[in-house]
Design a protein around this motif. Structure first.
Motif, PDB file in Angstrom:
ATOM      1  N   CYS A 526      -8.113   8.169  -7.348  1.00  0.00           N
ATOM      2  CA  CYS A 526      -9.215   7.465  -7.756  1.00  0.00           C
ATOM      3  C   CYS A 526      -9.287   6.562  -6.524  1.00  0.00           C
ATOM      4  O   CYS A 526      -8.857   6.730  -5.634  1.00  0.00           O
ATOM      5  CB  CYS A 526      -8.185   5.932  -8.641  1.00  0.00           C
ATOM      6  N   ASP A 529     -12.802   1.989  -6.514  1.00  0.00           N
ATOM      7  CA  ASP A 529     -12.954   0.994  -8.506  1.00  0.00           C
ATOM      8  C   ASP A 529     -13.638   0.446  -8.816  1.00  0.00           C
ATOM      9  O   ASP A 529     -13.583  -0.011  -9.963  1.00  0.00           O
ATOM     10  CB  ASP A 529     -10.926   0.737  -8.969  1.00  0.00           C
ATOM     11  N   LEU A 535     -14.951   4.273 -10.921  1.00  0.00           N
ATOM     12  CA  LEU A 535     -14.463   3.514 -11.612  1.00  0.00           C
ATOM     13  C   LEU A 535     -13.912   4.417 -12.753  1.00  0.00           C
ATOM     14  O   LEU A 535     -14.425   5.383 -13.813  1.00  0.00           O
ATOM     15  CB  LEU A 535     -14.304   2.206 -12.276  1.00  0.00           C
TER      16      LEU A 535
END
Lengths: 611, 220
Positions: A526, A529, A535
């Motif tokens: 990730c 984000d 995201l």
């Protein structure tokens, strides 16, 4: 590898292969490059260059530290995933833009935290910088990692990765930290000694010195015993009027989000909107001197050539010297074709005279933030404006020739009903009608309305800090409702993603355990984000489950007033009693006046600005 | 003199190593701000959003490329000696943009000596596999004049950054060619020719705009 060698390698092998290489090249006009310094600080912004370079606090601290002859402050931004991949593939470290020094070779790493959704980028930068993620595992030879900025009023989600947080405004404590590091280094000490020294700096929170316990809903809470200061008091600059402001600012070489002269006219806000964290944690309201600012703009222009000056504050019309400032600025700006803009205005304090002055150089749009569609709900959030005032402001701005109106609303606010949501549409209908009306002899262009609807996220240290975040399905329902009733021929509708807002809620109201999920998410890949294209909800779900954290619990469970909260060890100077009184008034629909020119509202700060 | 006196000037400048990673748009923006920093009486466009009137006369330079021959036309509101204008610019140039000359020109609209072709020096980090032969063939197919450069000449042209030695350039780029591509409808981007032959993922290539060829008749 020396900085020069790393630079050649990056320039030759890496930059031709990444998007927007200007982000990583440095070499801007007015950048401060020092070959030697007693203490080196890498100021890190966990977002892309264009965003970080637009941050006022970031550039202010950069130039402020560089005023010290014996210290060097350099910059580093989060690499976009393509750059990260190129660096990793070649086993090259993340480096500073000034001297291409790897982060691991600095004395202090300082993160500027302004948005919860940049936290995975903090981990990227630590990792690529060669520092390792967890603070407890870093060797004595590693730099001290500090972090400050708006998000640090609830530092817990990052507590496992950061050595020390600076709570509140950075100017003063950062200087004290630099001084401490200088003394320790001169005496031959390193990271442990620096940390020991800065533990005594007011506003510094070193998580490793505190004990954790379990509070309501199983939340992790923090307590401290001497010598660890408890609670940790927020720092702020007492006298703002001539407080340091840079005049020879770095000119971003690629287009920054805010590519202009930004001047901070005051800090803090007296309006007391109950959802607004900035309105609480930057109190008291402190003004800068208008003549100081005018002189500053002249200098800034000479060093930059920027064609716009923007007045920054939480609510510009509150500035007591506004007329004088605008006169002084336009005298300088008009002949040079420099425009003046003023974002973020509360209508109840916006005068036509000010509007006229702003229009002198360039016609821009009107931006208003009613935040709620009905008077009842606006009273709840303490946004004390009436429909008539909003309509009046839009009508006069169209009469003055402005053709664009941007309106900000929130959904998911405490006590909100369907009627309140429909109230947004009803208000818009009245506004478009007013704007479309023709005045004698004057032709109007088609009105251009943009409606930005965000989702209310309860934030620590506000009267709504105990409130839950509304379930995502309900927010989607309200968005659908608005879409079905708003005439989109005249209005551009802009919704925030409820899933992303839910994540914001988790991190804003979260405790130290959230950090585990953060680390898992980072390891799963990730990044960025805050960017809708980045995201990855699936990866985050996986990360939460691996960490044994239920995000729904964190987002949607209300906190009980009076219970210990994950951020109870941080004292922003606003009393819990005041927040509770404001909360009770909100639920009754009672408003609280601004504390400018009115009675002190008793928020708890020992403030002498409004006697 | 009336109020809208407009005096056209032309600046020539180089865009060097440290300023090569910005896009053409960012370069234009940088130039606008440069004009404002000079403090000279710049002529602005009319309208809601006044801007210095400039016209960029060389082909947009790709990000990553360097150049010795960028030309921009701008206008002042009064006639000032070239030396005075040059002095003001020299003090305001950002890192990586280096002033060559400023001339008062007759017209801001019409180029008195429009370039006919653009000469590039193109540098390669690897000369293996007979790259030279294949490049020359590809250039011939596109009607672009190309020749292999001797490295002494080639290295000097991009000694652009303070502290770089020609040894460093020669070590980094053992091979270079020059290519002259016609300006106008027949313009072929040099990287299009090169990338037919060389994979930029494998070999690092640097493009340097060496000069504008003003009149082909000069060759006689």
């Amino acid at each position: 590898m020396t900085g020069k060698e790393l630079r050649k390698k990056i320039e030759l092998e890496v930059l031709p292969r990444v998007r927007k290489p200007g982000r990583y090249a440095g070499g801007e006009l007015n950048a401060v490059v020092k070959d030697t310094a007693e203490v080196r600080l890498a100021l890190c912004f966990p977002e892309v260059y264009e965003i970080g370079m637009s941050s006022l606090g970031f550039t202010l601290l950069y130039h402020y530290v560089n005023e010290l002859g014996w210290a060097a402050c350099e910059r580093c931004f989060a690499p976009w995933p393509d750059m990260e991949q190129e660096l990793r593939g070649r086993a090259l470290p993340l480096y500073s833009l000034e001297t291409f020094t790897p982060l691991s070779e600095f004395d202090i790493i300082g993160f500027s935290l302004s948005y919860e959704m940049t936290f995975t980028n903090v981990l990227t930068m630590l990792d690529l910088g060669g520092l390792g993620l967890r603070a407890a595992r870093r060797p004595d030879s590693a730099p001290v990692v500090i972090a400050g900025g708006g998000c640090s009023v609830n530092p817990e989600p990052l507590a496992d990765f950061i050595d020390a947080f600076v709570i509140g405004e950075g100017e003063e404590p950062l200087m004290e930290i630099m001084e401490a590091a200088r003394r320790v280094k001169a005496a031959g000490g390193g990271r442990p000694e620096i940390l020991e020294k800065i533990a005594a700096v007011e506003g510094v929170y070193i998580p490793s010195l505190y004990e954790t316990g379990t509070g309501e809903n199983g939340r992790c809470t923090v307590s401290g015993t001497p010598p660890a200061p408890y609670p940790v008091m927020r720092r702020y600059v007492r006298n703002m009027s001539n407080s340091y402001y840079p005049s020879k600012l770095i000119l971003p070489s690629i287009n920054a989000v805010h590519d202009r002269m930004s001047i901070e006219i005051f800090r803090g806000c007296a309006q007391g909107c109950r959802y607004c964290q900035a309105g609480m944690i930057y109190r008291p309201r402190r003004e800068r001197d208008a003549d100081f600012l005018i002189g500053n703009v002249k200098e800034m222009y000479r060093h930059s050539g920027w064609n716009e000056v923007s007045l920054l504050s939480l609510n510009a019309p509150d500035y007591s010297q506004l007329a004088h400032l605008l006169d002084g600025l336009s005298e300088f700006a008009t002949p040079r074709r420099v425009s003046i803009s003023m974002p973020s205005s509360r209508i109840d304090t916006f005068s036509e005279e000010v509007g006229e002055k702003l229009r002198l150089v360039r016609a821009t749009g009107l931006t208003l933030a009613p935040e709620a569609g009905t008077q009842r709900l606006r009273n709840v959030i303490n946004k004390r404006i009436t429909d008539e005032e909003i309509i009046g402001a839009v009508a006069s701005s169209f009469a003055a020739g402005w053709k664009k109106v941007k309106l900000y609303f929130m959904i998911g606010l405490p006590t909100e009903t369907e009627e309140d949501v429909l109230g947004i549409a009803a208000l818009i209908k009245r506004l478009t009608a007013v704007a479309g009306k023709k005045k004698s002899g004057r032709k109007r262009g088609k009105p251009d309305f943009t409606l930005s609807v965000s989702n209310f996220v309860p934030k620590p240290h506000t009267p709504f800090q105990w409130e839950p975040f509304e379930p995502v399905e309900k927010l989607f329902g309200k968005q659908r409702l608005l879409r079905s009733v708003i005439d989109r021929r005249h209005v551009k509708l802009d919704f925030h993603d409820p899933h992303r807002s839910a994540m914001e809620a988790v991190f804003a109201r979260g405790d130290r355990r959230i950090g585990r999920a953060l680390e898992e998410a980072y390891n799963l890949g990730c990044r960025f984000d805050g960017w809708s294209e980045c995201l990855d909800a699936d990866k985050w779900r996986q990360a939460f489950s691996r960490a044994g954290v239920d995000p729904a619990d964190y987002a949607h469970t209300p906190y009980k007033p009076g219970s210990r909260l994950p951020w109870s060890h941080i004292d922003c100077g606003i009393t819990t009693k005041y927040l509770l009184i404001e909360r009770a008034k909100a639920m009754r629909g009672d408003t609280t006046e601004s504390c400018i020119g009115n009675r002190c509202t008793g928020c708890g700060l020992d403030c002498d600005t409004n006697d | 003199m009336t109020e809208d006196t407009r005096v056209p000037y032309r600046i020539r400048f180089a865009r060097l190593w440290e300023a090569r990673f910005i896009s053409h748009l960012d370069l234009m923006r940088a130039f606008m701000r440069l004009l404002r920093r000079t403090g000279l009486p710049i002529y602005f466009s009319e309208g809601f959003n006044p801007k210095p009137k400039i016209s960029y006369r060389t082909m947009p330079l790709s990000s990553g490329h360097t150049s010795e021959c960028e030309r921009v036309f701008f206008q002042l509101m009064e006639e000032l000696p070239e030396t005075e204008v040059e002095r003001a610019f020299a003090a305001a140039m950002p890192p990586g943009l280096v002033l060559d000359s400023i001339r008062r020109v007759r017209s801001a609209k019409k180029d008195e000596n429009p370039p006919k072709a653009m000469q590039y020096y193109i540098y390669f980090t690897d000369a293996a596999d007979g790259i030279g032969e294949r490049l020359l063939r590809a250039a011939r197919d596109e009607n672009v004049q190309m020749e292999v450069l001797d490295m002494e000449t080639a290295a000097v042209a991009i000694l652009l950054e303070k502290g770089d030695s020609s040894e460093f350039i020669k070590n980094t780029f053992p091979f270079a060619v020059s290519a002259a591509t016609p300006v106008g409808n027949d313009y072929v981007r040099p990287d299009r020719i090169v990338e037919k032959v060389v994979d930029p993922e494998k070999i690092i290539i640097h493009y340097h705009r060496r000069k504008e060829i003003i009149r082909q008749s000069q060759k006689r």
